[in-house]
Motif scaffolding. Structure first.
Motif, PDB file in Angstrom:
ATOM      1  N   CYS A 110      23.997   4.563  25.771  1.00 16.62           N
ATOM      2  CA  CYS A 110      25.343   4.998  25.382  1.00 16.62           C
ATOM      3  C   CYS A 110      25.406   5.772  24.074  1.00 16.62           C
ATOM      4  CB  CYS A 110      26.275   3.782  25.287  1.00 16.62           C
ATOM      5  SG  CYS A 110      26.419   2.881  26.840  1.00 16.62           S
ATOM      6  N   LEU A 111      24.328   5.781  23.289  1.00 11.25           N
ATOM      7  CA  LEU A 111      24.347   6.473  22.010  1.00 11.25           C
ATOM      8  C   LEU A 111      23.457   7.711  22.045  1.00 11.25           C
ATOM      9  CD1 LEU A 111      24.080   3.499  19.482  1.00 11.25           C
ATOM     10  CD2 LEU A 111      26.142   4.591  20.357  1.00 11.25           C
ATOM     11  N   GLU A 112      23.877   8.736  21.347  1.00  5.60           N
ATOM     12  CA  GLU A 112      23.062   9.944  21.254  1.00  5.60           C
ATOM     13  C   GLU A 112      21.817   9.695  20.413  1.00  5.60           C
ATOM     14  OE1 GLU A 112      25.312  13.192  19.774  1.00  5.60           O
ATOM     15  OE2 GLU A 112      26.316  13.593  21.673  1.00  5.60           O
ATOM     16  N   GLN A 113      21.987   8.970  19.311  1.00  5.13           N
ATOM     17  CA  GLN A 113      20.861   8.719  18.426  1.00  5.13           C
ATOM     18  C   GLN A 113      19.995   7.566  18.963  1.00  5.13           C
ATOM     19  OE1 GLN A 113      24.075   8.468  17.575  1.00  5.13           O
ATOM     20  NE2 GLN A 113      24.541   9.672  15.741  1.00  5.13           N
ATOM     21  N   LYS A 114      18.710   7.660  18.662  1.00  4.59           N
ATOM     22  CA  LYS A 114      17.806   6.572  19.008  1.00  4.59           C
ATOM     23  C   LYS A 114      17.561   5.740  17.755  1.00  4.59           C
ATOM     24  CE  LYS A 114      17.542   8.016  23.143  1.00  4.59           C
ATOM     25  NZ  LYS A 114      18.327   7.301  24.181  1.00  4.59           N
ATOM     26  N   MET A 115      17.532   4.436  17.917  1.00  9.65           N
ATOM     27  CA  MET A 115      17.398   3.562  16.759  1.00  9.65           C
ATOM     28  C   MET A 115      16.506   2.377  17.090  1.00  9.65           C
ATOM     29  SD  MET A 115      21.184   1.849  16.850  1.00  9.65           S
ATOM     30  CE  MET A 115      20.726   0.563  15.714  1.00  9.65           C
ATOM     31  N   TRP A 116      16.287   1.543  16.090  1.00  9.03           N
ATOM     32  CA  TRP A 116      15.345   0.430  16.245  1.00  9.03           C
ATOM     33  C   TRP A 116      15.783  -0.582  17.284  1.00  9.03           C
ATOM     34  CZ3 TRP A 116      17.221  -4.442  15.045  1.00  9.03           C
ATOM     35  CH2 TRP A 116      18.416  -4.473  14.322  1.00  9.03           C
ATOM     36  N   PHE A 117      17.107  -0.631  17.585  1.00  7.06           N
ATOM     37  CA  PHE A 117      17.588  -1.626  18.555  1.00  7.06           C
ATOM     38  C   PHE A 117      17.303  -1.224  19.995  1.00  7.06           C
ATOM     39  CE2 PHE A 117      20.117  -5.199  16.888  1.00  7.06           C
ATOM     40  CZ  PHE A 117      19.983  -6.043  17.977  1.00  7.06           C
ATOM     41  N   ASN A 118      16.656  -0.062  20.195  1.00 12.75           N
ATOM     42  CA  ASN A 118      16.243   0.311  21.546  1.00 12.75           C
ATOM     43  C   ASN A 118      15.311  -0.740  22.146  1.00 12.75           C
ATOM     44  OD1 ASN A 118      17.629   2.607  20.958  1.00 12.75           O
ATOM     45  ND2 ASN A 118      15.964   4.029  21.396  1.00 12.75           N
ATOM     46  N   PHE A 119      14.581  -1.439  21.278  1.00 12.62           N
ATOM     47  CA  PHE A 119      13.626  -2.436  21.747  1.00 12.62           C
ATOM     48  C   PHE A 119      14.285  -3.786  22.051  1.00 12.62           C
ATOM     49  CE2 PHE A 119      11.150   0.562  19.185  1.00 12.62           C
ATOM     50  CZ  PHE A 119      10.158   0.896  20.091  1.00 12.62           C
ATOM     51  N   GLY A 120      15.594  -3.879  21.853  1.00 12.85           N
ATOM     52  CA  GLY A 120      16.280  -5.142  22.114  1.00 12.85           C
ATOM     53  C   GLY A 120      16.122  -5.626  23.539  1.00 12.85           C
ATOM     54  N   GLY A 121      16.192  -4.697  24.493  1.00 13.07           N
ATOM     55  CA  GLY A 121      16.042  -5.074  25.899  1.00 13.07           C
ATOM     56  C   GLY A 121      14.674  -5.632  26.212  1.00 13.07           C
TER      57      GLY A 121
END
Length: 200
Positions: A69-80
């Protein structure tokens, strides 16, 4: 007519996604802290594993939101990814505590199938109805039948619910555990077999 917008058509642009996620996460942790009750400390009891499942759900929600849902990629991408690891660890711990890799009966499958497939069928029915009514997407009978059986392969067909890949994966792990539990070998050999096949 107003078109229904999904993450595949539009992604949210945040000036500082880390700060936004941090505030949301802090609020959720604060709410968790308010509702926490002090209990007797027992290593990995039901209350502990339930709390870990709740944390895994938060990681899963934040991870999917960050990726899709976000354009930017961030550290929480690994949450899943961390959520899946937590769920698998808790599930494996619970299975071992309950069955100790002894010979499992057919009741093992009855409980596992009902826990996985009833929620799967409900969510798939909702996805099929919403796909058709909101974005005009229809699915073939073969695709629907395979998805309802728990098969979700991207290369073969478009999945009704992409997140349902976990069902087929969990069933494969359950099959490994059940097969190993019925082997006429020692506990150590069974644990080795489970660990060996879980990594392939």
């Amino acid at each position: 007519m107003v078109n229904f917008v999904t993450y595949s058509h539009y992604q949210i642009a945040l000036a500082n996604p880390t700060t936004t996620f941090g505030v949301i996460f802090a609020v959720l942790l604060g709410l968790i802290g308010i509702t926490v009750r002090k209990t007797e400390n027992r290593f990995f009891d039901v209350r502990t594993t339930t709390s870990l499942r709740g944390a895994a759900v938060l990681f899963l929600l934040f991870g999917h939101l960050s990726i899709h849902c976000l354009e930017q990629k961030m550290w929480f991408n690994f949450g899943g990814y961390w959520a899946v690891i937590i769920f698998l660890f808790i599930s494996g711990h619970g299975l071992y505590q309950r069955y100790q890799l002894s010979s499992t009966s057919l009741g093992f499958w009855t409980k596992r199938l009902s826990k996985l497939y009833i929620p799967l069928w409900i969510t798939l029915a909702l996805f099929i109805a919403l796909d058709y009514s909101l974005i005009g997407l229809s699915h073939s009978p073969a695709e629907i039948a395979l998805n309802f059986m728990g098969f979700h392969q991207t290369d073969l067909f478009v999945r009704v619910n992409a997140a349902a890949w976990f069902v087929g994966y969990a069933m494969a792990l359950y099959a490994i555990f059940w097969t190993a539990s019925r082997m006429p070998y020692s506990e150590h050999v069974k644990v080795f077999v489970v660990c060996l096949f879980c990594f392939f």
